[in-house]
Write an enzyme that holds these catalytic residues in place. Structure first.
Site, PDB file in Angstrom:
ATOM      1  CG  ASP A 166      -2.606  -2.116  -9.329  1.00 44.27           C
ATOM      2  OD1 ASP A 166      -1.711  -2.346  -8.484  1.00 44.27           O
ATOM      3  OD2 ASP A 166      -3.793  -2.439  -9.180  1.00 44.27           O
ATOM      4  CG  LEU A 167       4.331  -0.810  -9.420  1.00 48.67           C
ATOM      5  CD1 LEU A 167       3.750  -0.478 -10.761  1.00 48.67           C
ATOM      6  CD2 LEU A 167       4.845   0.415  -8.717  1.00 48.67           C
ATOM      7  CE1 TYR A 194       4.382  -1.434   0.717  1.00 48.45           C
ATOM      8  CE2 TYR A 194       3.878  -2.757   2.630  1.00 48.45           C
ATOM      9  CZ  TYR A 194       3.757  -1.584   1.932  1.00 48.45           C
ATOM     10  OH  TYR A 194       3.017  -0.552   2.464  1.00 48.45           O
ATOM     11  NE  ARG A 200       0.670 -12.598  -5.252  1.00 48.80           N
ATOM     12  CZ  ARG A 200       0.317 -11.400  -5.667  1.00 48.80           C
ATOM     13  NH1 ARG A 200      -0.470 -11.258  -6.715  1.00 48.80           N
ATOM     14  NH2 ARG A 200       0.777 -10.339  -5.055  1.00 48.80           N
ATOM     15  CG  ASP A 251       0.327  -0.846  -4.470  1.00 48.87           C
ATOM     16  OD1 ASP A 251      -0.588  -0.031  -4.301  1.00 48.87           O
ATOM     17  OD2 ASP A 251       0.202  -2.060  -4.257  1.00 48.87           O
ATOM     18  CD  GLU A 252      -4.148   0.661  -7.140  1.00 43.95           C
ATOM     19  OE1 GLU A 252      -4.972   1.387  -7.737  1.00 43.95           O
ATOM     20  OE2 GLU A 252      -4.469  -0.273  -6.385  1.00 43.95           O
TER      21      GLU A 252
END
Length: 398
Positions: free
Chosen positions: A57-58, A62, A94, A149-150
């Site tokens: 899982d990235l 983006y 974040r 992305d997974e």
DNA sequence: TGGGGTTAT
DNA sequence: ATAACCC
């Protein structure tokens, strides 16, 4: 049996070397997981259906792609913007309080230094996404994509080979860095249903009557989610292969005339035709999707689809004949079928989708096309997809 | 709420 | 053709 989750080790993408080194470790992680403590949870018995599945899982994919394209962004708080949303952001952002899917206003307020890049064109993200999948496919062809992305990779065979090679003392030195994948949060509609039944936690779901649940949700969904509530997910990893559809969409505040719609559709179509050309397969169906203003329905999309006429299909991917005109004509017919253009209308989204993709290179179609349209043998798209029917023998066809 | 995708009905 | 799900 259960899917094994591995926390993001690395953000993927990266330069090729890094990504490859990271990917090499996947098999070791899998081997470790099945040889050590996790085995008892993941592989309760060594029965034939036991599987070792790694979930890759990235995070903030983006944003990572943007940072790779422009390294100056690396040490800055970065957000990827689509319309007025920050759809994802890097860790710097974040830390400063920016969240996924946050309004641009709110994000700027929280973090005035936030750097925003536009991410409405998914081309580079899509390309990177497939690079990651292709890399994983080198380890095992059984890779299932989920979004961009997974990936789920079934490493069972590889792990078994590694375990056979290891000596027993080496085997006990291996450590585990994975964990059992059992967190789940069930879709919006289903959640509402469960709530109505008084099911608010995983424990509630575990202890709820199977019979009643099956009556409420249907046997298929009921059995699946109740197994999930025990952390059991024995669904096989289904190799995704090439995409089943291509689509391009654009949302906007207002589109209220046919001319406006036509212009937008032409834009979407132009991008799609490029993608289809690169893919090499040919779509046999087109679909037009709209979203109307008002209705305030959360999921208010409507669509119309139709087969693509064979003479248009043949022009697809050749790049030299005008395929735009006939395709736009078709799409505008679909448009008028959905929207009464004599009445006022207000759309907030248009999308064009090509689906029902078929390989051109294979089976009888190729043979028929060859005799019916000799011009096909001179196509010039990417070269690698061109084929020589002259070398084809009848044995090649069933 | 974007701009994509999938499968089931 | 739509509805649900996923990211």
């Amino acid at each position: 049996m259960e899917k094994l989750g591995v926390e993001p080790e690395e953000e993927g993408g990266g330069d090729e070397g890094d990504t490859e080194a990271w990917a090499m470790e996947l098999a070791d992680v899998g081997a470790a997981a099945s040889s050590q403590g996790v085995r008892d949870q993941v592989l309760p018995t060594r029965n034939s259906s036991s599987r070792v599945i790694v979930h890759v899982d990235l995070d903030c994919f983006y944003a990572q792609v943007e940072m790779i394209s422009n390294p100056e962004l690396k040490d800055k708080p970065l957000g990827v913007q689509q319309k007025y949303l920050v759809v994802t952001c890097n860790y710097e952002a974040r830390k400063l309080g920016v969240k996924k899917l946050m309004n641009v206003r709110d994000a700027k307020e929280k973090c005035p230094q936030l750097v925003l890049v536009n991410g409405e064109d998914l081309t580079r993200y899509r390309e990177m996404s497939y690079k990651v999948t292709e890399l994983l496919e080198e380890f095992s062809p059984v890779v299932e994509r989920l979004g961009f992305d997974e990936n789920f990779v079934d490493l069972t065979e590889m792990v078994e080979k590694r375990l056979q090679q290891l000596q027993s003392d080496e085997l006990s030195a291996v450590t585990v860095s994975g964990h059992v994948y059992n967190n789940q949060c069930i879709g919006y509609k289903t959640a509402k249903c469960l709530e109505a039944l008084g099911i608010n936690s995983v424990h509630d779901l575990q202890t709820f009557s199977s019979k009643i649940l099956e009556k409420e949700l249907g046997i298929s969904l009921a059995q699946r989610i109740q197994k999930l509530s025990f952390g059991e997910d024995n669904s096989p990893v289904i190799p995704s292969g090439p995409p089943q559809s291509f689509s391009e969409e654009d949302s906007f505040k207002k589109c209220s005339s046919e001319v406006e719609a036509k212009n937008k559709i032409e834009e979407l179509l132009a991008s799609l035709l490029n993608r289809v050309c690169q893919d090499g397969r040919k779509p046999h169906t087109v679909r037009l999707i709209i979203r109307r203003y008002s209705s305030e329905k959360h999921y208010g999309r409507e669509s119309r689809q139709c087969p693509i006429p064979s003479h248009v299909i043949q022009k697809l991917g050749t790049g030299n004949y005008d395929v735009m005109t006939p395709m736009v004509d078709i799409l505008m017919k679909l448009f008028r079928n959905m929207v009464n253009v004599k009445m006022p209308f207000h759309l907030t989204l248009l999308s064009v989708c090509f689906c029902n993709l078929k390989a051109v290179n294979t089976a009888k179609r190729g043979l028929i096309d060859y005799y019916l349209t000799p011009s096909l043998s001179t196509t010039s798209c990417s070269g690698k997809h061109s084929f020589k029917m002259k070398d084809t023998h009848m044995e090649d066809f069933p």
